[in-house]
Enzyme design. Structure first.
Site, short mmCIF file in Angstrom:
data_model
loop_
_atom_site.label_atom_id
_atom_site.label_comp_id
_atom_site.label_asym_id
_atom_site.label_seq_id
_atom_site.Cartn_x
_atom_site.Cartn_y
_atom_site.Cartn_z
N CYS A 94 0.80 -1.23 0.00
CA CYS A 94 0.00 0.00 0.00
C CYS A 94 0.83 1.27 0.00
O CYS A 94 0.28 2.37 -0.17
CB CYS A 94 -0.95 0.01 1.20
SG CYS A 94 -1.96 -1.47 1.31
N HIS A 375 -9.47 2.22 -2.32
CA HIS A 375 -8.07 1.91 -2.06
C HIS A 375 -7.49 0.98 -3.13
O HIS A 375 -7.34 -0.22 -2.91
CB HIS A 375 -7.95 1.28 -0.67
CG HIS A 375 -6.58 0.82 -0.31
ND1 HIS A 375 -5.42 1.48 -0.70
CD2 HIS A 375 -6.15 -0.26 0.43
CE1 HIS A 375 -4.37 0.84 -0.23
NE2 HIS A 375 -4.78 -0.22 0.46
N CYS A 405 -0.12 3.08 6.20
CA CYS A 405 0.31 1.75 6.65
C CYS A 405 0.35 0.82 5.44
O CYS A 405 -0.22 1.11 4.39
CB CYS A 405 -0.64 1.21 7.70
SG CYS A 405 -2.32 0.93 7.09
#
Length: 419
Positions: A94, A375, A405
């Site tokens: 990510c 996302h 994160c």
């Protein structure tokens, strides 16, 4: 980063992205390359960038297509940009496009580049189909066969079981648990209630809906396939609706993470246009912000898979001599509502690093974040930097903080600044 040894600052000139949509829906037929080239081409057009003035395209993805090993270079070639433009791919879950931005910024600060585009893309709709290792060996042997008879001989070993695909695993190879399962453990350890998680999700949707209505999010979107807004935002949701959803990672009475307070699987691409301060001034551009510094951190998954922001952000603030109170806007990736709450608690209380204070909810994700917007793994960092830089320019903010994160128990932190 700030000023490097030779005094070069890195300007965030602009950012652009596709709308973010739920996987398996509007963009299911678009390849990662198609979404990526759309963003880059639209960025060149919107910002009036002469392609020959670019030095680098740094682009990332997490779900890999083995047919395209370097998507950044393919963007250059697919758009028929000058062949001298360097293109290379990065990948780190990510925080992939945070790495892309940091790598390009380092090159600019070091004088190896003057201008470039950094970003990433994810198509969860087109994740590769996997087969068992046994089936793969047979297919590979057939593909490498030097004669038709050898190829047939290999293929005759196939049985019906070999044609059953295996789903792409979202579990951590080191632990065998998914991010959601890990986050459930974190929520219990930090005593984060379902109510708190749902409140974070609700705030994300309501703020994203408002930012969609007033045009702030639309300003960073390049419409695609007739879609000009993020299709996951639900401005009509409520705590009652969110509270009615069942837990998905721990289905017992102790489970608290639901589809409503977790970020969804998403398709989309995002990029950021970076230049040296001198190049931007020469071209008469007014930067949205400058990159002050970047920090990456990691810890052991047993300490909390998504807790690395509790290390990355304090370390970055300490190195820059800034405090959490100096930040006018804080953009925190919402992998899960519980992950946001856990890291905020760690910042407030101190955990494996010193306490840095409390974040005013009014400045936290003012346009919503990943729970509402979506996302696409490798695009999220570029989306967050674009959103933050744009909002800082509108509000004439001095400092903005990015916290992201990532799987593998890692994190990225970045500070943007304006004069």
């Amino acid at each position: 980063m700030g000023k490097s040894l030779n005094g070069r600052r890195v300007a965030v000139v602009g950012g652009l992205r596709t709308p973010f949509v739920k996987a398996g829906t509007y963009f299911k037929d678009l390849s990662p390359l198609a979404m990526s080239t759309h963003v880059v081409a639209e960025m060149l057009s919107r910002y009036g960038v002469v392609a020959d003035s670019l030095d680098d395209i740094v682009w990332g993805r997490v779900i890999h297509d083995p047919r395209i090993s370097n998507i950044a270079r393919e963007i250059v070639l697919d758009l028929r940009l000058p062949a001298r433009i360097r293109g290379y791919m990065v990948s780190n879950n990510c925080i992939t496009s945070a790495h892309a931005i940091a790598n390009l910024a380092d090159a600019i600060a070091g004088g190896r580049s003057e201008a470039g585009i950094a970003g990433g893309v994810e198509s969860m709709s087109q994740a590769p189909i996997l087969f068992s290792r046994e089936a793969s060996r047979i297919f590979l042997e057939a593909g490498l066969a030097s004669s038709t008879s050898q190829q047939i001989k290999a293929l005759l070993r196939l049985r019906p079981r070999h044609f059953r695909p295996e789903s792409l695993s979202v579990k951590e190879p080191s632990t065998g648990l998914s991010m959601g399962e890990h986050c459930e453990i974190m929520a219990k350890q930090w005593q984060i209630s379902r109510q708190v998680q749902d409140e974070i999700a609700l705030r994300s949707h309501l703020r994203a809906a408002q930012a969609t209505a007033d045009g702030r999010l639309a300003a960073e979107i390049a419409p695609l396939k007739g879609i000009d807004r993020d299709m996951i935002v639900r401005g009509d949701t409520s705590l009652e609706r969110l509270g009615s959803l069942r837990p998905v990672f721990d289905r017992s009475s102790r489970g608290t993470l639901t589809a409503g307070n977790s970020s969804p699987l998403t398709d989309g691409a995002a990029g950021v246009l970076l230049m040296s301060e001198e190049r931007a001034a020469k071209e008469g551009r007014k930067p949205l912000a400058f990159i002050r510094d970047v920090h990456f951190a990691s810890l052991h998954p047993d300490d909390g898979l998504l807790m690395a922001p509790a290390l990355a952000v304090p370390a970055l603030l300490r190195r820059t001599g800034l405090s959490l109170r100096d930040m006018d806007i804080v953009e925190m990736h919402e992998a899960f509502g519980a992950q946001v709450a856990c890291n905020l608690a760690a910042w407030e209380q101190g955990w494996k690093d010193e306490a840095i204070g409390v974040v005013d909810q009014a400045i936290l994700n003012p346009l919503g974040s990943s729970i509402a917007v979506g996302h696409p793994f490798a695009a999220t960092g570029a989306r967050i930097v674009t959103t933050l830089a744009g909002e800082m320019a509108r509000k004439k903010s001095r400092y903005g903080l990015v916290s992201i994160c990532a799987a593998g128990a890692m994190a990225a932190a970045m500070i943007l600044e304006r004069d």
